[in-house]
Motif scaffolding. Structure first.
Motif, PDB file in Angstrom:
ATOM      1  N   THR A 299       0.821  -1.214   0.000  1.00 41.30           N
ATOM      2  CA  THR A 299       0.000   0.000   0.000  1.00 41.30           C
ATOM      3  C   THR A 299       0.856   1.265   0.000  1.00 41.30           C
ATOM      4  O   THR A 299       2.049   1.231   0.305  1.00 41.30           O
ATOM      5  CB  THR A 299      -0.905   0.032   1.249  1.00 41.30           C
ATOM      6  N   ARG A 302      -2.492   7.521   1.944  1.00 39.94           N
ATOM      7  CA  ARG A 302      -3.285   8.488   1.191  1.00 39.94           C
ATOM      8  C   ARG A 302      -2.609   9.856   1.143  1.00 39.94           C
ATOM      9  O   ARG A 302      -2.633  10.521   0.116  1.00 39.94           O
ATOM     10  CB  ARG A 302      -4.691   8.622   1.797  1.00 39.94           C
ATOM     11  N   GLU A 306      -1.812  11.888  -2.270  1.00 45.29           N
ATOM     12  CA  GLU A 306      -2.315  13.249  -2.484  1.00 45.29           C
ATOM     13  C   GLU A 306      -1.195  14.222  -2.815  1.00 45.29           C
ATOM     14  O   GLU A 306      -1.352  15.104  -3.665  1.00 45.29           O
ATOM     15  CB  GLU A 306      -3.077  13.705  -1.236  1.00 45.29           C
ATOM     16  N   GLU A 328      -4.420   5.503  -9.397  1.00 43.96           N
ATOM     17  CA  GLU A 328      -5.189   5.835  -8.189  1.00 43.96           C
ATOM     18  C   GLU A 328      -6.533   5.097  -8.178  1.00 43.96           C
ATOM     19  O   GLU A 328      -6.979   4.615  -7.131  1.00 43.96           O
ATOM     20  CB  GLU A 328      -5.429   7.337  -8.114  1.00 43.96           C
ATOM     21  N   LYS A 329      -7.172   5.035  -9.321  1.00 46.37           N
ATOM     22  CA  LYS A 329      -8.455   4.340  -9.414  1.00 46.37           C
ATOM     23  C   LYS A 329      -8.288   2.862  -9.063  1.00 46.37           C
ATOM     24  O   LYS A 329      -9.083   2.294  -8.296  1.00 46.37           O
ATOM     25  CB  LYS A 329      -9.039   4.484 -10.820  1.00 46.37           C
ATOM     26  N   THR A 332      -7.636   2.386  -5.338  1.00 43.94           N
ATOM     27  CA  THR A 332      -8.863   2.548  -4.552  1.00 43.94           C
ATOM     28  C   THR A 332      -9.729   1.298  -4.633  1.00 43.94           C
ATOM     29  O   THR A 332     -10.258   0.812  -3.623  1.00 43.94           O
ATOM     30  CB  THR A 332      -9.662   3.764  -5.053  1.00 43.94           C
ATOM     31  N   GLU A 333      -9.854   0.757  -5.851  1.00 40.93           N
ATOM     32  CA  GLU A 333     -10.702  -0.420  -6.050  1.00 40.93           C
ATOM     33  C   GLU A 333     -10.112  -1.668  -5.397  1.00 40.93           C
ATOM     34  O   GLU A 333     -10.846  -2.514  -4.880  1.00 40.93           O
ATOM     35  CB  GLU A 333     -10.907  -0.671  -7.548  1.00 40.93           C
ATOM     36  N   GLY A 335      -7.830  -1.724  -2.855  1.00 44.42           N
ATOM     37  CA  GLY A 335      -7.420  -1.570  -1.464  1.00 44.42           C
ATOM     38  C   GLY A 335      -5.941  -1.353  -1.257  1.00 44.42           C
ATOM     39  O   GLY A 335      -5.369  -1.824  -0.256  1.00 44.42           O
ATOM     40  N   ILE A 337      -4.594   1.656  -0.878  1.00 46.10           N
ATOM     41  CA  ILE A 337      -4.396   2.950  -0.227  1.00 46.10           C
ATOM     42  C   ILE A 337      -4.625   2.786   1.281  1.00 46.10           C
ATOM     43  O   ILE A 337      -5.674   2.313   1.705  1.00 46.10           O
ATOM     44  CB  ILE A 337      -5.341   4.030  -0.791  1.00 46.10           C
ATOM     45  N   GLU A 339      -5.181   4.432   4.867  1.00 44.75           N
ATOM     46  CA  GLU A 339      -5.749   5.681   5.374  1.00 44.75           C
ATOM     47  C   GLU A 339      -4.979   6.250   6.571  1.00 44.75           C
ATOM     48  O   GLU A 339      -5.083   7.427   6.875  1.00 44.75           O
ATOM     49  CB  GLU A 339      -7.214   5.466   5.768  1.00 44.75           C
TER      50      GLU A 339
END
Length: 404
Positions: A299, A302, A306, A328-329, A332-333, A335, A337, A339
């Motif tokens: 991972t 985030r 950014e 990035e897409k 996200t889909e 997992g 990233i 947090e």
């Protein structure tokens, strides 16, 4: 290393007035304070277990035992403090007992200068006691006490002390203590690996210009000595460098890490590459996790994603931005990233590998079995005392069983 510490002291006044903006450091202080090393790693869990055994063994005579120890530890007493006396008192200790235990340590250490009775090493056990009771100031006072010279000269003792200071945010005291440790070179080790980790953690937590210069100076000394720090020391130093606008130094420091794919290493490298404008390399680094093998999902934080996105967008490179959007897409889909903050990851508690934990526990249980073998009559030695106020007779020092 003395010149390194002089640099630290000269810059202190300047650093107090200096505020730097950085993305790794949290905007608010963490509410939960914890050790850098886990209790298992430090042996504190085994110490707590031994406390329970000692309490069970002494039972209802523990208060009588304390009274005897107060008598024997007094300056006017000619009684000796035996190894078992100090062992048991350390494992019975409450906050109210600390003064007594220090008196016992002073007397015991003075005795050993004249005649050493045994080879039991008290430094680590005493420091675990003070760690357990959360007494960093007293731990530091004991460490610096001339009366206890030679008492705390073990690498694990240094680690326990620095970890306790770290937990209580006494970061400047950690640097001062490190200088003393480093000058001693105990066990033939000039740069103990776990001590270096804690030193870099203190510098990172201070997060000032002078602590950054100090950390980088120490890093250069390590490099010149051919020392390869542990990964956590490396990431602390690298993060501090990038926090203080030295991304080039961050990249060079991270180059010394064997596992370049470790999560904190990857995130720090992505930030550093972004800040020096190597955006193509940053995007390639992001894509590399898609090619990773193994069961652990790789991972990026985030906050790192950014920052990279903002830099690519600002560069005006449309094709690179389009590629980054696709990455990035997918992240996200699937997992990829994380947090949580990078700072929290950097400061995660250091635990022993799972496969070592059970072996370590078995070793600790064997190592701490001394009380099971030694609490039966080892307090006795001969002395003359008045019997019934009339007659002098040869009498033994009372054993634990005789205090009940």
């Amino acid at each position: 290393m003395a010149h390194v510490f002089q640099t630290y002291k000269v810059l202190s006044a300047f650093a107090a007035k200096t505020t730097l903006k950085c993305l790794i450091w949290p905007s608010k202080p963490l509410l939960q304070v914890r050790t850098l090393y886990s209790p298992v790693t430090l042996g504190i869990d085994a110490y707590i277990q031994q406390r329970a055994r000692t309490d069970a063994q002494l039972g209802n005579i523990s208060e009588k035992f304390r009274i005897k120890m107060e008598e024997y530890a007094s300056e006017n007493s000619k009684n000796m403090i035996f190894t078992e006396d100090l062992k048991n008192m350390i494992h019975l200790a409450t906050e109210d007992d600390i003064t007594l235990i220090i008196q016992m340590m002073n007397k015991f250490n003075e005795q050993n200068k004249q005649l050493r009775f045994g080879n039991f090493v008290f430094g680590p056990v005493v420091m675990r006691m003070l760690h357990h009771l959360q007494k960093p100031a007293i731990a530091l006072e004991c460490f610096n006490s001339p009366k206890l010279e030679g008492f705390f000269e073990q690498l694990i003792t240094y680690q326990l002390l620095l970890d306790l200071l770290y937990e209580h945010k006494m970061y400047k005291e950690m640097l001062t203590t490190y200088e003393k440790i480093q000058s001693r070179q105990i066990e033939g080790t000039k740069y103990p690996r776990n001590i270096i980790v804690l030193l870099m953690a203190a510098c990172y937590k201070l997060n000032t210009a002078d602590s950054c210069k100090y950390a980088l100076s120490v890093w250069n000394c390590l490099k010149d000595a051919g020392h390869f720090p542990m990964r956590r020391a490396t990431t602390f130093c690298a993060a501090l460098a990038v926090n203080h606008n030295q991304p080039e130094a961050c990249i060079e420091i991270l180059a010394n890490t064997k596992n370049q794919n470790y999560t904190t290493v990857r995130n720090l490298k992505a930030i550093a590459l972004t800040r020096i404008g190597r955006l193509d390399e940053t995007v390639n680094l992001l894509k590399s996790v898609l090619e990773g093998e193994g069961n652990v999902k790789q991972t990026f934080n985030r906050e790192v994603i950014e920052e990279v996105h903002a830099a690519v967008e600002k560069s005006g490179n449309a094709s690179l931005l389009q590629e980054l959007n696709r990455i990035e897409k997918y992240f996200t889909e699937q997992g990829h990233i994380h947090e949580g903050s990078l700072d929290k990851q950097l400061c995660e508690e250091i635990k022993p590998p799972p496969f070592l934990t059970e072996n370590n526990r078995q070793f600790t249980n064997r190592h701490n079995s001394y009380n099971q073998r030694s609490n039966q009559g080892n307090y006795r030695y001969n002395r003359y005392e008045r019997d019934d106020g009339q007659q002098m007779r040869k009498q033994q020092r009372p054993g634990l069983s005789e205090m009940s």
